[in-house]
Design a protein around this motif. Sequence first.
Motif, PDB file in Angstrom:
ATOM      1  N   ASP A 136       8.455 121.038  -0.352  1.00  0.00           N
ATOM      2  CA  ASP A 136       9.008 119.440  -0.937  1.00  0.00           C
ATOM      3  C   ASP A 136       9.185 119.617  -2.274  1.00  0.00           C
ATOM      4  O   ASP A 136      10.099 118.944  -3.057  1.00  0.00           O
ATOM      5  CB  ASP A 136       7.637 118.807  -0.793  1.00  0.00           C
ATOM      6  N   GLU A 145       1.406 116.958  -6.240  1.00  0.00           N
ATOM      7  CA  GLU A 145       1.387 116.198  -4.750  1.00  0.00           C
ATOM      8  C   GLU A 145       0.594 117.329  -3.754  1.00  0.00           C
ATOM      9  O   GLU A 145       0.943 118.488  -3.559  1.00  0.00           O
ATOM     10  CB  GLU A 145       2.509 116.132  -4.291  1.00  0.00           C
ATOM     11  N   ASN A 147       0.008 117.211   0.583  1.00  0.00           N
ATOM     12  CA  ASN A 147       0.592 116.461   1.803  1.00  0.00           C
ATOM     13  C   ASN A 147      -0.607 116.253   2.893  1.00  0.00           C
ATOM     14  O   ASN A 147      -1.295 117.055   2.939  1.00  0.00           O
ATOM     15  CB  ASN A 147       1.653 117.158   2.344  1.00  0.00           C
ATOM     16  N   ASN A 192       4.169 121.245  -1.118  1.00  0.00           N
ATOM     17  CA  ASN A 192       4.978 121.370  -2.110  1.00  0.00           C
ATOM     18  C   ASN A 192       5.521 122.463  -2.352  1.00  0.00           C
ATOM     19  O   ASN A 192       6.486 122.662  -2.725  1.00  0.00           O
ATOM     20  CB  ASN A 192       4.247 120.604  -3.199  1.00  0.00           C
ATOM     21  N   ASP A 211       3.678 111.309   7.390  1.00  0.00           N
ATOM     22  CA  ASP A 211       3.514 112.279   6.406  1.00  0.00           C
ATOM     23  C   ASP A 211       3.270 111.518   5.125  1.00  0.00           C
ATOM     24  O   ASP A 211       4.298 110.765   4.934  1.00  0.00           O
ATOM     25  CB  ASP A 211       4.295 113.322   6.288  1.00  0.00           C
ATOM     26  N   ARG A 213       2.139 111.533   0.570  1.00  0.00           N
ATOM     27  CA  ARG A 213       1.761 112.438  -0.236  1.00  0.00           C
ATOM     28  C   ARG A 213       0.999 111.864  -1.291  1.00  0.00           C
ATOM     29  O   ARG A 213       0.958 110.666  -1.448  1.00  0.00           O
ATOM     30  CB  ARG A 213       3.103 112.819  -1.214  1.00  0.00           C
TER      31      ARG A 213
END
Length: 241
Positions: A136, A145, A147, A192, A211, A213
């Motif tokens: 990401d 972040e 996930n 990420n 999904d 974050r």
Amino acid sequence: MSSSVQKHKCENPFPQVLQRMFSIFYDYKNPLDNLHELLESSFFTLDQKQYHKHLHEWTKDRNSIFVKRFHEYVDKYTHFNETYYEFIRKNILPLFPEETHIVVQKTPNIRFSLPDNAAIGYDKKDPDNIIGLHCDSDFGHHHTEMNFIIPITPMFESNSIYHETHPDSNTNPHDFENLKLETNEFAQAYFNKIHHCNRINKTGKTRISFDIRIIPYSKYQNHIEEFKGTKFELGNYYIVL
Ligand SMILES: [Fe+2]
């Protein structure tokens, strides 16, 4: 090295929510993992049907009629956000015991992987039989972040995500781990920096998943990197819970 993707058990309200959504829009009451059968009905234009029969390049992979319906549903029925935020408070906030608050993606991404297709777009540089290989941070997401993946139908084999076990593993994508999730669990992963991808769904079952974050509040910085018009900042992309 063992996988850095962690699974957590949960009471997952979202299969019921999505079942309600498809019932409202299409009077669809069959199992969600057979959603591809709904697509054959007269509710859909030829273009809408065709969209789900082809792979799309990654910048053009958000035009699914089902994704649009989901956003209409979120806008119209406030119970969605109540359920979503309650789920996060109950299941995800406790995973950050040092934090009083967490910064959460305001609306989850919803993914539909229909048979003979994939849930995300492809990149021209993808290896053969690999769809949308990325991490990401490639797309401007901030390194703080984490996930979370919440299944709405069971995720397994080629309807699911494939991922390397840890960042910079240099693993061949054909050897990535397969994320298997039942609907009473969700996954936590550092996507990420962990490369992940799809494959063509050969399971004969539709996969639907969210999904999202999340950033620990103490690590949040007001990063204003813009990517494709989305500002990754509080009040816009994220809210605080
Ligand atoms: Fe990703």
